[in-house]
Scaffold this active site. Structure first.
Site, PDB file in Angstrom:
ATOM      1  CE  LYS A  87     140.115  58.395   5.510  1.00 26.48           C
ATOM      2  NZ  LYS A  87     139.677  58.883   6.812  1.00 26.48           N
TER       3      LYS A  87
HETATM    4  C1  E4P Z   1     140.668  62.171   7.519  1.00 24.45           C
HETATM    5  O1  E4P Z   1     139.863  61.544   6.882  1.00 24.45           O
HETATM    6  C2  E4P Z   1     140.927  61.979   8.943  1.00 24.45           C
HETATM    7  O2  E4P Z   1     139.902  61.156   9.456  1.00 24.45           O
HETATM    8  C3  E4P Z   1     140.891  63.224   9.767  1.00 24.45           C
HETATM    9  O3  E4P Z   1     140.407  64.335   9.063  1.00 24.45           O
HETATM   10  C4  E4P Z   1     142.056  63.443  10.631  1.00 24.45           C
HETATM   11  O4  E4P Z   1     141.834  64.594  11.410  1.00 24.45           O
HETATM   12  P1  E4P Z   1     142.707  64.912  12.708  1.00 24.45           P
HETATM   13  O5  E4P Z   1     144.071  65.305  12.263  1.00 24.45           O
HETATM   14  O6  E4P Z   1     141.979  66.058  13.379  1.00 24.45           O
HETATM   15  O7  E4P Z   1     142.723  63.652  13.531  1.00 24.45           O
END
Ligand code: E4P
Length: 218
Positions: A87
């Site tokens: 990522k």
């Molecule tokens: C994406 O991969 C992130 O980990 C995540 O979906 C962020 O979500 P949030 O905005 O609820 O923290």
């Protein structure tokens, strides 16, 4: 549509896996910190533990924000397990690193996507997934789902292989609307997945079936 769980909590990952509908896991540095996972060796061991539970794509995020650092961390993560997807944040060095990884056959998830232009750039660089953050856009008064729609349309126009991974999905309506739009993947907390089970008419209907059965089967 693939279901990923957005957590680093092993119990929740196991529970979603046991339901039989889980296709993968996304994590981020905040989610790892929430579980108290720190230090290189512990972080790597935690990713391995996740890979042992789920036979699907597991996003593991780099911390570095410079090209060399992203490459170094990403290669180490990719070596951990075949299912690891590196990522990488949507920054200039991140895009360059995604191109490098793509040329080497290392799969990537370009994260922190908040515009269609960013998603187009990530796809051009060869990202395997892009993660547009639906909930966080809604938080600032922008329509997060409209962005999913726009990205799906652009990728369809040109046949990009990059999968649209709707992230920051906070509730069932987000998930269902992503499904209607045609997002390839949603990632969300466990409670969003289990909420799909619920309907009051299912509960009352089942209670009546069981009560009627009992009347004649004492
Ligand atoms: C994406 O991969 C992130 O980990 C995540 O979906 C962020 O979500 P949030 O905005 O609820 O923290």
């Amino acid at each position: 549509m693939k279901f990923f769980i957005d957590t680093a909590n092993l119990k929740e990952i196991q529970e979603a896996h046991d339901l039989g509908v889980l296709d993968g896991v996304t994590t981020n540095p905040s989610l790892m910190a929430k579980e108290g996972i720190s230090g290189h060796d512990n972080v790597m061991a935690h990713y391995k533990a996740i890979c042992d539970i789920v036979d699907g794509d597991i996003s593991a995020e780099v911390i570095a924000v410079d090209y060399e650092g992203i490459i170094r961390e990403g290669e180490a993560l990719a070596e951990l397990h075949n299912n690891i997807v590196v990522k990488v944040p949507m920054i200039k060095d991140g895009v360059k690193a995604i191109k490098y990884f793509s040329d080497k056959g290392i799969r990537t998830n370009c994260t922190l996507i908040f515009s269609a232009g960013q998603a187009l750039l990530a796809a051009k660089a060869g990202a395997s997934y892009v993660s547009p953050f639906v909930g966080r856009l809604d938080d600032v008064g922008t329509d997060g789902l409209q962005l999913i729609q726009q990205i799906v349309q652009i990728y369809d126009n040109y046949g990009f292989q990059t999968e649209v991974l709707a992230a920051s999905v906070r509730h069932v309506m987000h998930l269902l609307q992503c499904a209607e739009i045609g997002a390839d993947v949603v990632t969300c907390p466990l409670n969003v997945i289990t909420s799909l089970l619920n309907h009051p008419l299912t509960d009352s209907g089942l209670a009546k079936f069981l009560a009627d059965h009992k009347k004649v089967n004492i």
